[in-house]
Scaffold this motif. Structure first.
Motif, short mmCIF file in Angstrom:
data_model
loop_
_atom_site.label_atom_id
_atom_site.label_comp_id
_atom_site.label_asym_id
_atom_site.label_seq_id
_atom_site.Cartn_x
_atom_site.Cartn_y
_atom_site.Cartn_z
N GLY A 145 0.80 -1.22 0.00
CA GLY A 145 0.00 0.00 0.00
C GLY A 145 0.83 1.27 0.00
N PRO A 146 1.81 1.38 0.92
CA PRO A 146 2.65 2.59 0.92
C PRO A 146 3.44 2.78 -0.38
CG PRO A 146 2.83 1.47 3.02
CD PRO A 146 2.05 0.56 2.10
N GLU A 147 3.92 1.68 -0.96
CA GLU A 147 4.64 1.80 -2.23
C GLU A 147 3.71 2.30 -3.33
OE1 GLU A 147 8.05 -1.67 -1.82
OE2 GLU A 147 6.02 -2.24 -2.43
N ASN A 148 2.50 1.79 -3.35
CA ASN A 148 1.52 2.23 -4.35
C ASN A 148 1.19 3.71 -4.16
OD1 ASN A 148 -0.12 1.64 -6.60
ND2 ASN A 148 -1.91 1.47 -5.28
N ASP A 149 1.08 4.14 -2.93
CA ASP A 149 0.78 5.55 -2.64
C ASP A 149 1.90 6.47 -3.13
OD1 ASP A 149 -1.61 4.88 -1.48
OD2 ASP A 149 -0.87 5.02 0.58
N ARG A 150 3.13 6.00 -3.09
CA ARG A 150 4.26 6.83 -3.52
C ARG A 150 4.21 7.13 -5.01
NH1 ARG A 150 7.91 3.00 -0.31
NH2 ARG A 150 7.47 3.73 1.78
N ASN A 151 3.69 6.20 -5.77
CA ASN A 151 3.63 6.38 -7.22
C ASN A 151 2.33 7.08 -7.60
OD1 ASN A 151 4.45 6.22 -9.88
ND2 ASN A 151 3.47 4.26 -10.20
N TRP A 196 12.90 28.87 -1.90
CA TRP A 196 12.26 27.61 -2.26
C TRP A 196 12.43 26.62 -1.11
CZ3 TRP A 196 9.27 26.89 -6.44
CH2 TRP A 196 9.31 27.88 -7.42
N VAL A 197 11.39 25.85 -0.83
CA VAL A 197 11.40 24.88 0.27
C VAL A 197 11.19 23.48 -0.31
CG1 VAL A 197 10.23 24.16 2.40
CG2 VAL A 197 10.45 26.60 1.85
N ALA A 198 11.92 22.53 0.25
CA ALA A 198 11.76 21.13 -0.15
C ALA A 198 11.45 20.29 1.09
CB ALA A 198 13.02 20.61 -0.82
N ASN A 199 10.49 19.38 0.95
CA ASN A 199 10.19 18.44 2.03
C ASN A 199 9.70 17.13 1.42
OD1 ASN A 199 7.32 18.63 1.60
ND2 ASN A 199 7.36 20.59 2.66
N ILE A 200 9.61 16.12 2.27
CA ILE A 200 9.15 14.81 1.81
C ILE A 200 8.48 14.10 2.98
CG2 ILE A 200 11.32 13.61 2.39
CD1 ILE A 200 11.00 12.12 -0.34
N THR A 201 7.51 13.26 2.70
CA THR A 201 6.86 12.47 3.74
C THR A 201 7.31 11.03 3.59
OG1 THR A 201 4.96 13.95 3.74
CG2 THR A 201 4.65 11.78 4.74
N TYR A 202 7.77 10.46 4.70
CA TYR A 202 8.24 9.07 4.71
C TYR A 202 7.78 8.41 6.00
CZ TYR A 202 11.46 5.12 4.36
OH TYR A 202 11.99 3.86 4.27
N GLU A 229 16.63 8.07 -2.69
CA GLU A 229 17.25 7.37 -1.57
C GLU A 229 16.22 6.57 -0.76
OE1 GLU A 229 18.79 8.65 2.82
OE2 GLU A 229 19.36 9.97 1.16
N LEU A 230 15.09 7.19 -0.47
CA LEU A 230 14.08 6.56 0.39
C LEU A 230 13.19 5.57 -0.35
CD1 LEU A 230 12.91 9.67 2.46
CD2 LEU A 230 14.44 7.83 3.21
N PHE A 231 12.76 5.92 -1.57
CA PHE A 231 11.73 5.14 -2.27
C PHE A 231 12.26 4.19 -3.32
CE2 PHE A 231 8.91 9.08 -1.47
CZ PHE A 231 8.75 8.73 -0.15
N LYS A 232 13.53 4.32 -3.70
CA LYS A 232 14.18 3.46 -4.69
C LYS A 232 13.35 3.38 -5.98
CE LYS A 232 17.14 1.57 -1.36
NZ LYS A 232 17.27 2.76 -0.63
#
Length: 168
Positions: free
Chosen positions: A91-97, A120-126, A152-155
């Motif tokens: 599920g989490p992998e599918n959500d990433r795409n 400019w701001v950059a962020n990510i949810t993991y 790096e995180l999601f490959k």
């Protein structure tokens, strides 16, 4: 009324205005059932099991998905059911795409312009946690930070990996 066209190593099932792509090796599956497009845009067939009516999506059959497994359409096209466009995932992998939100103004998920600070701001949810990647003078710096962390995180499930390849 559906029609099938063969185009080299894949086939096209024409259902109304929608064309569903499939691998030639799956032609027997296409021909053996009555398919239709469901409300979500997937190729679906109806069957009966233990006296009750059930439904299954073509991409789940093709990938041999077991209950609880999800199948991701890599290019976001639900009508493209060729194996090169499908992968089993969680599920989490599918959500990433996921596609970018329509209100995204930077063109890159996780990057926005902070008008108050002029940066400019950059962020990510993991793993359900928002990770702040920093404020940057240029959009390119923020985009590179986001895309690098995403890779790096999601490959393989990094949704914007094609943008990183274009930047390097």
């Amino acid at each position: 009324m559906s029609q099938i066209t063969i185009c080299g190593n894949y086939g096209v099932l024409h259902l109304g205005q929608t064309e569903f792509l499939f691998d030639i090796e799956d032609l027997h599956l296409i021909q053996s059932r009555n398919w239709y497009k469901d409300k979500d845009g997937y190729l679906v067939c109806r069957y009966y099991f233990a006296g009750s009516q059930r439904f299954t999506r073509f991409h789940r059959i093709v990938m041999g998905a077991k209950p609880g497994q999800l199948v991701d359409h890599i290019n976001h096209n639900r009508a493209d059911n060729r194996k090169e466009n499908l992968r089993l995932c969680s599920g989490p992998e599918n959500d990433r795409n996921r596609k970018r939100y329509s209100n995204n103004t930077s063109g890159v998920t996780g990057v926005f312009f902070d008008k108050k600070r002029g940066k400019w701001v950059a962020n990510i949810t993991y793993n359900s946690r928002k990770i702040y990647l920093g404020r940057f003078q240029t959009k390119d710096e923020a985009v590179f930070a986001r895309l690098s962390k995403e890779a790096e995180l999601f490959k393989d499930f990094a949704p914007q990996k094609n943008l990183l390849n274009a930047k390097t």
